[in-house]
Design a protein around this motif. Sequence first.
Motif, mmCIF file in Angstrom:
data_model
loop_
_atom_site.group_PDB
_atom_site.id
_atom_site.type_symbol
_atom_site.label_atom_id
_atom_site.label_comp_id
_atom_site.label_asym_id
_atom_site.label_seq_id
_atom_site.Cartn_x
_atom_site.Cartn_y
_atom_site.Cartn_z
ATOM 1 N N GLU A 150 76.743 142.791 85.877
ATOM 2 C CA GLU A 150 77.619 144.014 85.820
ATOM 3 C C GLU A 150 79.114 143.426 85.631
ATOM 4 O O GLU A 150 79.410 142.175 85.770
ATOM 5 N N PRO A 151 80.047 144.198 85.199
ATOM 6 C CA PRO A 151 80.941 143.713 85.073
ATOM 7 C C PRO A 151 81.903 143.339 86.380
ATOM 8 O O PRO A 151 81.763 143.846 87.363
ATOM 9 N N GLY A 152 82.401 142.307 86.234
ATOM 10 C CA GLY A 152 83.125 141.829 87.663
ATOM 11 C C GLY A 152 81.999 140.802 88.573
ATOM 12 O O GLY A 152 82.434 140.336 89.549
ATOM 13 N N GLU A 153 80.874 140.884 88.095
ATOM 14 C CA GLU A 153 79.914 140.037 88.802
ATOM 15 C C GLU A 153 79.816 138.573 88.597
ATOM 16 O O GLU A 153 80.082 138.138 87.395
ATOM 17 N N GLU A 154 79.143 137.931 89.415
ATOM 18 C CA GLU A 154 78.897 136.468 89.269
ATOM 19 C C GLU A 154 77.340 136.453 89.787
ATOM 20 O O GLU A 154 77.209 136.780 90.843
ATOM 21 N N ASN A 155 76.765 135.382 88.851
ATOM 22 C CA ASN A 155 75.129 135.220 89.348
ATOM 23 C C ASN A 155 74.739 133.984 88.912
ATOM 24 O O ASN A 155 74.692 133.866 87.484
ATOM 25 N N ASN A 156 74.750 132.946 89.454
ATOM 26 C CA ASN A 156 74.410 131.507 89.050
ATOM 27 C C ASN A 156 73.040 131.094 89.404
ATOM 28 O O ASN A 156 72.889 129.982 89.890
ATOM 29 N N ILE A 157 72.314 131.918 89.088
ATOM 30 C CA ILE A 157 70.804 131.432 89.018
ATOM 31 C C ILE A 157 70.132 131.607 87.790
ATOM 32 O O ILE A 157 70.154 132.781 87.163
ATOM 33 N N TYR A 158 69.412 130.552 87.216
ATOM 34 C CA TYR A 158 68.903 130.780 85.910
ATOM 35 C C TYR A 158 67.702 131.758 85.905
ATOM 36 O O TYR A 158 66.912 131.950 86.970
ATOM 37 N N LEU A 159 67.488 132.425 84.855
ATOM 38 C CA LEU A 159 66.420 133.495 84.744
ATOM 39 C C LEU A 159 65.517 132.851 84.231
ATOM 40 O O LEU A 159 64.130 133.313 84.768
ATOM 41 N N THR A 160 65.320 131.944 83.215
ATOM 42 C CA THR A 160 64.218 131.489 82.783
ATOM 43 C C THR A 160 64.414 129.692 82.532
ATOM 44 O O THR A 160 65.701 129.407 82.987
ATOM 45 N N LEU A 169 80.362 134.207 85.293
ATOM 46 C CA LEU A 169 80.976 135.358 85.824
ATOM 47 C C LEU A 169 81.689 135.956 84.588
ATOM 48 O O LEU A 169 82.060 135.331 83.773
ATOM 49 N N THR A 170 81.798 137.475 84.869
ATOM 50 C CA THR A 170 82.598 138.186 83.997
ATOM 51 C C THR A 170 83.648 138.988 84.405
ATOM 52 O O THR A 170 83.875 139.306 85.710
ATOM 53 N N ARG A 171 84.581 139.387 83.652
ATOM 54 C CA ARG A 171 85.681 140.170 84.170
ATOM 55 C C ARG A 171 85.304 141.507 84.366
ATOM 56 O O ARG A 171 84.096 142.045 83.734
ATOM 57 N N VAL A 172 86.229 142.404 85.031
ATOM 58 C CA VAL A 172 85.963 143.713 85.107
ATOM 59 C C VAL A 172 86.204 144.520 84.038
ATOM 60 O O VAL A 172 87.351 144.212 83.243
ATOM 61 N N HIS A 173 85.641 145.527 83.938
ATOM 62 C CA HIS A 173 85.963 146.514 82.870
ATOM 63 C C HIS A 173 85.953 148.011 83.270
ATOM 64 O O HIS A 173 85.313 148.326 83.911
ATOM 65 N N ASN A 174 86.981 148.651 82.502
ATOM 66 C CA ASN A 174 86.893 150.366 83.109
ATOM 67 C C ASN A 174 85.876 151.241 82.346
ATOM 68 O O ASN A 174 85.570 150.432 81.218
ATOM 69 N N GLU A 175 85.524 152.310 82.788
ATOM 70 C CA GLU A 175 84.565 152.986 81.985
ATOM 71 C C GLU A 175 84.852 153.331 80.614
ATOM 72 O O GLU A 175 84.246 153.410 79.635
ATOM 73 N N ARG A 176 86.202 153.759 80.387
ATOM 74 C CA ARG A 176 86.499 153.913 78.801
ATOM 75 C C ARG A 176 85.930 152.562 77.961
ATOM 76 O O ARG A 176 85.273 153.058 76.993
ATOM 77 N N ASP A 177 86.371 151.468 78.331
ATOM 78 C CA ASP A 177 85.959 150.214 77.640
ATOM 79 C C ASP A 177 84.669 150.012 77.602
ATOM 80 O O ASP A 177 84.057 149.835 76.363
ATOM 81 N N ARG A 178 83.681 150.425 78.714
ATOM 82 C CA ARG A 178 82.281 150.239 78.466
ATOM 83 C C ARG A 178 81.793 151.330 77.462
ATOM 84 O O ARG A 178 80.615 150.841 77.025
ATOM 85 N N LYS A 179 82.059 152.511 77.406
ATOM 86 C CA LYS A 179 81.901 153.617 76.581
ATOM 87 C C LYS A 179 81.983 153.115 75.129
ATOM 88 O O LYS A 179 81.073 152.992 74.232
ATOM 89 N N PRO A 209 75.692 141.230 73.665
ATOM 90 C CA PRO A 209 74.926 142.409 72.778
ATOM 91 C C PRO A 209 73.735 143.076 73.356
ATOM 92 O O PRO A 209 73.173 143.834 72.894
ATOM 93 N N ASP A 210 73.705 142.685 74.704
ATOM 94 C CA ASP A 210 72.605 143.698 75.673
ATOM 95 C C ASP A 210 73.209 144.959 76.050
ATOM 96 O O ASP A 210 74.202 144.921 76.565
ATOM 97 N N LEU A 211 72.727 145.965 75.507
ATOM 98 C CA LEU A 211 73.319 147.352 75.867
ATOM 99 C C LEU A 211 73.215 147.809 77.252
ATOM 100 O O LEU A 211 74.202 148.474 77.715
ATOM 101 N N SER A 212 72.340 147.332 78.089
ATOM 102 C CA SER A 212 72.367 147.627 79.554
ATOM 103 C C SER A 212 73.547 146.901 80.351
ATOM 104 O O SER A 212 73.677 147.566 81.593
ATOM 105 N N GLN A 213 74.108 145.842 79.587
ATOM 106 C CA GLN A 213 75.155 145.164 80.520
ATOM 107 C C GLN A 213 76.533 145.905 80.074
ATOM 108 O O GLN A 213 77.449 145.984 80.921
ATOM 109 N N ARG A 214 76.902 146.040 78.826
ATOM 110 C CA ARG A 214 78.045 146.514 78.479
ATOM 111 C C ARG A 214 79.598 145.826 79.190
ATOM 112 O O ARG A 214 79.924 146.478 79.570
ATOM 113 N N ARG A 215 79.420 144.591 78.891
ATOM 114 C CA ARG A 215 80.483 143.687 79.328
ATOM 115 C C ARG A 215 80.886 142.831 78.379
ATOM 116 O O ARG A 215 80.021 142.690 77.150
#
Length: 420
Positions: free
Chosen positions: A246-256, A278-288, A353-359
């Motif tokens: 999610e925007p503003g989130e960090e997760n340092n565990i490999y998926l595969t 980790l990624t930056r925070v985005h507002n809802e306007r930009d995410r749209k 490119p993942d639509l579910s993440q929008r970041r």
Amino acid sequence: MNFIDLFAGAGGLSEGFIRQGFEPIAHVEMNKYAALTLKTRAAYYHLKKNEQGQIYNNYLRGELSQLQLYDTLPEEEAAAVMNSEISDESIEQIFSIIDANLIRKTGQKDKVDVIIGGPPCQAYSLVGRARDPYGKEHDPRNYLYKQYVKFLERYDPDIFVFENVPGILNAAKGTLFKDVQEIMRKSGYEIKAETLNAVNFNVLQNRQRVILIGWKDNLDYEYPVFKKLPQKYFVNDVLSDLPSLEPGEENNIYLTKPTQYLRESKIRDEHDVLTQHLTRVHNERDRKIYAMAIELWNESQKRLVYTDVPEELRTHKNLSSFLDRYKVVGKDVHFSHTVVAHIAKDGHYYIHPDLSQRRSLSVREAARLQSFPDDFYFEGPRTAVLTQIGNAVPPLMAQEIARHVSLMLKHEEQKQLSLF
């Protein structure tokens, strides 16, 4: 073989030379965060050489402080990283530190095989010149190549590698690059420059750079012929093993497990510790807007044009230029568009490119597109880190340049031995 790295940045060019067996004598970099990144990387190589890599991994896991990590470095290796601007006022002090390092490592203060690096490139960038009413004609950074040449004259390396953006070729209507070449030739070097694309070095990014190589004019060298590697991987091969954010989130565990590309390029192996995903925070306007851009790309590989953004979502009145300010990093293509330092200012040009993440891309994703390995840690706040990444030479590209430079030096060495 050894080298000096000038205007070193985060050390992408240096990384390629170290991988090819070159020993760094000095890195000179004015940005304090980039200099810390270089020092952290020096600690990585020192610990790896002494089979103490676990100590470095402890640092990546947050179990060791930066000061504790740096305490593992011998004094001379720590001193080899100089956080200094290269100027008329500082150059003699830089020379004295390099001389001391040379004596410690080689027994003589003038035995340098290669000098690498490139002055800050903003002064030569086309966008930078477009925003300057004088076309950056008066920018003092245009003339830092003269400082670079002072190192050639002092240390007389057999070969040097001077790297920069393509804009250097036509800055000041082409006269600046002619001046660069003339002063290098007067210093006793044959030179040739070509524009190379990182795509051809197994980097999944369209990134053009001018690579000027010079060699002593009494040496029978030629500019290397770089073999273009086939483009058989896709950008998704860089992204697919990392967890969603999610925007503003960090997760340092490999998926595969690492993809074949990640293994082959040595970006990741089974023992790596993931950091800086980790990624930056985005507002809802930009995410749209991001959602619109992602859907358009994934459905038809078309780019969102700013004039097609609904009026209620627009924040810019300019509807005649920079209309591609929102750009998706396509996962289904062989290479991304160029990662530049502007990624530090906003993420609109580097949408995941993942639509579910929008970041926008995470720090680690941007570093991977530059071919930096996952064990490469960038120091500083996120903005400073992204600037370092955007300005860097891709290590995979640098490694191949270094391989050819090594072959040139070894050829000369064999030729000299055959005379006895």
